[in-house]
Design an enzyme around this catalytic site. Structure first.
Site, PDB file in Angstrom:
ATOM      1  N   ARG A 106       0.803  -1.227   0.000  1.00  0.00           N
ATOM      2  CA  ARG A 106       0.000   0.000   0.000  1.00  0.00           C
ATOM      3  C   ARG A 106       0.835   1.274   0.000  1.00  0.00           C
ATOM      4  NH1 ARG A 106      -2.815  -4.037   1.589  1.00  0.00           N
ATOM      5  NH2 ARG A 106      -0.943  -4.506   2.769  1.00  0.00           N
ATOM      6  N   THR A 107       1.829   1.355   0.881  1.00  0.00           N
ATOM      7  CA  THR A 107       2.552   2.626   1.007  1.00  0.00           C
ATOM      8  C   THR A 107       3.310   2.934  -0.281  1.00  0.00           C
ATOM      9  OG1 THR A 107       2.739   2.183   3.365  1.00  0.00           O
ATOM     10  CG2 THR A 107       4.135   3.930   2.487  1.00  0.00           C
ATOM     11  N   HIS A 134       5.390   5.906  11.378  1.00  0.00           N
ATOM     12  CA  HIS A 134       4.848   5.681  10.028  1.00  0.00           C
ATOM     13  C   HIS A 134       3.880   6.859   9.809  1.00  0.00           C
ATOM     14  CE1 HIS A 134       3.557   3.901   6.419  1.00  0.00           C
ATOM     15  NE2 HIS A 134       3.197   2.699   6.820  1.00  0.00           N
ATOM     16  N   ARG A 193      11.397   3.559   3.203  1.00  0.00           N
ATOM     17  CA  ARG A 193      11.015   2.635   4.290  1.00  0.00           C
ATOM     18  C   ARG A 193      12.236   1.813   4.662  1.00  0.00           C
ATOM     19  NH1 ARG A 193       5.828  -1.246   4.338  1.00  0.00           N
ATOM     20  NH2 ARG A 193       4.936   0.741   4.983  1.00  0.00           N
ATOM     21  N   LYS A 212      25.663  -5.296  -2.832  1.00  0.00           N
ATOM     22  CA  LYS A 212      27.133  -5.286  -2.823  1.00  0.00           C
ATOM     23  C   LYS A 212      27.650  -4.586  -1.578  1.00  0.00           C
ATOM     24  CE  LYS A 212      27.083  -4.691  -7.842  1.00  0.00           C
ATOM     25  NZ  LYS A 212      27.396  -3.707  -8.895  1.00  0.00           N
TER      26      LYS A 212
HETATM   27  C1  NCD Z   1       2.030  -1.426   7.902  1.00  0.00           C
HETATM   28  C2  NCD Z   1       3.504  -1.211   8.059  1.00  0.00           C
HETATM   29  O1  NCD Z   1       4.314  -1.503   7.183  1.00  0.00           O
HETATM   30  O2  NCD Z   1       3.846  -0.676   9.102  1.00  0.00           O
HETATM   31  N1  NCD Z   1       1.580  -1.511   6.602  1.00  0.00           N
HETATM   32  C3  NCD Z   1       1.258  -0.373   5.909  1.00  0.00           C
HETATM   33  O3  NCD Z   1       2.101   0.462   5.655  1.00  0.00           O
HETATM   34  N2  NCD Z   1      -0.010  -0.205   5.530  1.00  0.00           N
HETATM   35  C4  NCD Z   1       1.443  -2.430   8.815  1.00  0.00           C
HETATM   36  C5  NCD Z   1       1.995  -3.818   8.921  1.00  0.00           C
HETATM   37  O4  NCD Z   1       2.968  -4.203   8.274  1.00  0.00           O
HETATM   38  O5  NCD Z   1       1.388  -4.590   9.695  1.00  0.00           O
END
Ligand code: NCD
Length: 322
Positions: free
Chosen positions: A69-70, A146, A118, A97
Site C-alpha cells: 500500500r505505502t 509511520h 522505508r 554489494k
Molecule cells: C504497515 C507497516 O508496514 O507498518 N503496513 C502499511 O504500511 N499499511 C502495517 C503492517 O505491516 O502490519
C-alpha cells in the site's frame, strides 16, 4: 526542486509550512497543518482527473522492507500528479554489494526531487533527511514511526465519522511493535479524543518510552486487555496484526500468536456506527468474513491513501492549489 531545505524555524513561520519539508514523525506536525492536509486531500477523492502539477519532478521510492500500500499509493499519487517515479529495488541494487544507506541516499538526492523511504531501522529516515537536500518522507522506520499512515488513518476517521475530536478510540493488537498503531496514537495527541483504549496482550503493550510520551502529550488513554469490555463504547476500532518479523525472540512470537481476533460475534456487540480500521496486511486477527460488515472500513482506508498522498506530495513539492 533543487534547493536546500530551510531550517525548521523558518518553515514554521512561513506562509506555507509544508514546502520542502521532511516527513519523519507525525509529532512534527501541528493540528492546523494536518487539517489543511485533510482539506487538500478531500479535493482528490473521487474519480481521478489527470493533472500535471508535478510534471517536472521525479519521486524516488526506496523500500528496504516489503510494502504494497505505502509504496504503490505513493507511486499512484505521484503519477496522478504528472510526476515520474524511480524505484530503488534493494534486491537488485548495489545494496546487495554492501552499499551504505549514506551512499544510497546521496545517489537518490542526485536523481530525484523527493525520496520516500522505508527501512527496518528506527532513525533511518531521519538520517537520510539529514543527508539529503531533497525532502525525505518516512514510509515507516522500525516500530515507531509511520507518519503518512497515521495521517491517512486520521483522514479516514474525519471522512467517515465527520470529526476526529470527541470520539472513543480502541487501538487493539500489537501495540509494542506495530509502528502504525504507535503513530496513530501519536496522531491522536494532536486532537481531542473522548477516550482512547489501548488493548493488547500483556507482552504487546506499548513500550515504556511510548507510554511516557503519550502521557507527556496529555493523551487521555487507558490500557486494557479485553476488547469485550470496551467495544460497546468504541467509535473507531483500530486493529493491527502481530509484527512477527520484529520479535527479537521467535519463541515470544509463538507464545502470543493468535491471541486476539475480531470475530463477527464480537463485532455484533460493537457500538452502532463504529468503524473498523486496519493498516493491512492482515493475518488471523481479521477474518475475511468481517469484510461484509457495515463497520469494515479498512479497504476504504487503504484507497484513501492515494488522495492523502497526492495532497502531501503537492504540499511538499509545491505547484497547484494545495
Ligand atoms: C504497515 C507497516 O508496514 O507498518 N503496513 C502499511 O504500511 N499499511 C502495517 C503492517 O505491516 O502490519
Amino acid at each position: 526542486m533543487r534547493r536546500r531545505k530551510e531550517p525548521l524555524g523558518a518553515e514554521l513561520v512561513s506562509r506555507d509550512a509544508w514546502k520542502g519539508r521532511d516527513v519523519i514523525s507525525i509529532l512534527d506536525f501541528s493540528r492546523p497543518e494536518l487539517e489543511s492536509l485533510f482539506a487538500a486531500a478531500n479535493e482528490f477523492v473521487g474519480p481521478p482527473r489527470p493533472r500535471k502539477d508535478l510534471a517536472d519532478y521525479i519521486v524516488a521510492t526506496a523500500f528496504f522492507e516489503p510494502s504494497t500500500r505505502t509504496r504503490l499509493s505513493f507511486t499512484t499519487a505521484a503519477l496522478r500528479l504528472g510526476a515520474k517515479v524511480i524505484d530503488l529495488s534493494p534486491d537488485v541494487s548495489s545494496i546487495l554489494k554492501g552499499e551504505s544507506l549514506h551512499d544510497t541516499t546521496m545517489m537518490l538526492e542526485g536523481y530525484s526531487d523527493l525520496i520516500v523511504m522505508r527501512h527496518p531501522s528506527e532513525g533511518a529516515a531521519l538520517l537520510a533527511a539529514e543527508l539529503s537536500s531533497v525532502p525525505v518522507v518516512n514510509g515507516g522506520d522500525g516500530s515507531q514511526h509511520h507518519p503518512t499512515q497515521a495521517m491517512l488513518d486520521l483522514f479516514t476517521v474525519k471522512r467517515l465519522k465527520g470529526r476526529i475530536d470527541g470520539l472513543t478510540y480502541t487501538v487493539l493488537g500489537d501495540n509494542r511493535y506495530a509502528r502504525s498503531a504507535t503513530s496513530f496514537l501519536y496522531g491522536l495527541t494532536k486532537f481531542r479524543p473522548k477516550m482512547v483504549y489501548v488493548v493488547s496482550p500483556e507482552t504487546l503493550r506499548p513500550r515504556d518510552e511510548v507510554i511516557k510520551q503519550l502521557k507527556g502529550l496529555g493523551l487521555r488513554f487507558e490500557q486494557r486487555s479485553d476488547l469485550e469490555q470496551v467495544i460497546g463504547n468504541t467509535d473507531v476500532l483500530y486493529l493491527t496484526r502481530i509484527q512477527k518479523e520484529r520479535f527479537p525472540d521467535p519463541n515470544e512470537y509463538e507464545k502470543v500468536k493468535g491471541s486476539y481476533k475480531l470475530t463477527k460475534d464480537v463485532l455484533a456487540r460493537g457500538k452502532s456506527g463504529m468503524i473498523v480500521l486496519h493498516p493491512l496486511p492482515r493475518s488471523t486477527e481479521l477474518p475475511y468474513d468481517v469484510d461484509s460488515a457495515k463497520s469494515a472500513a479498512y479497504m476504504t482506508q487503504a484507497h484513501l491513501g492515494v488522495p492523502l498522498r497526492m495532497a502531501l506530495l503537492l504540499k511538499i513539492m509545491g505547484g497547484g492549489r494545495a
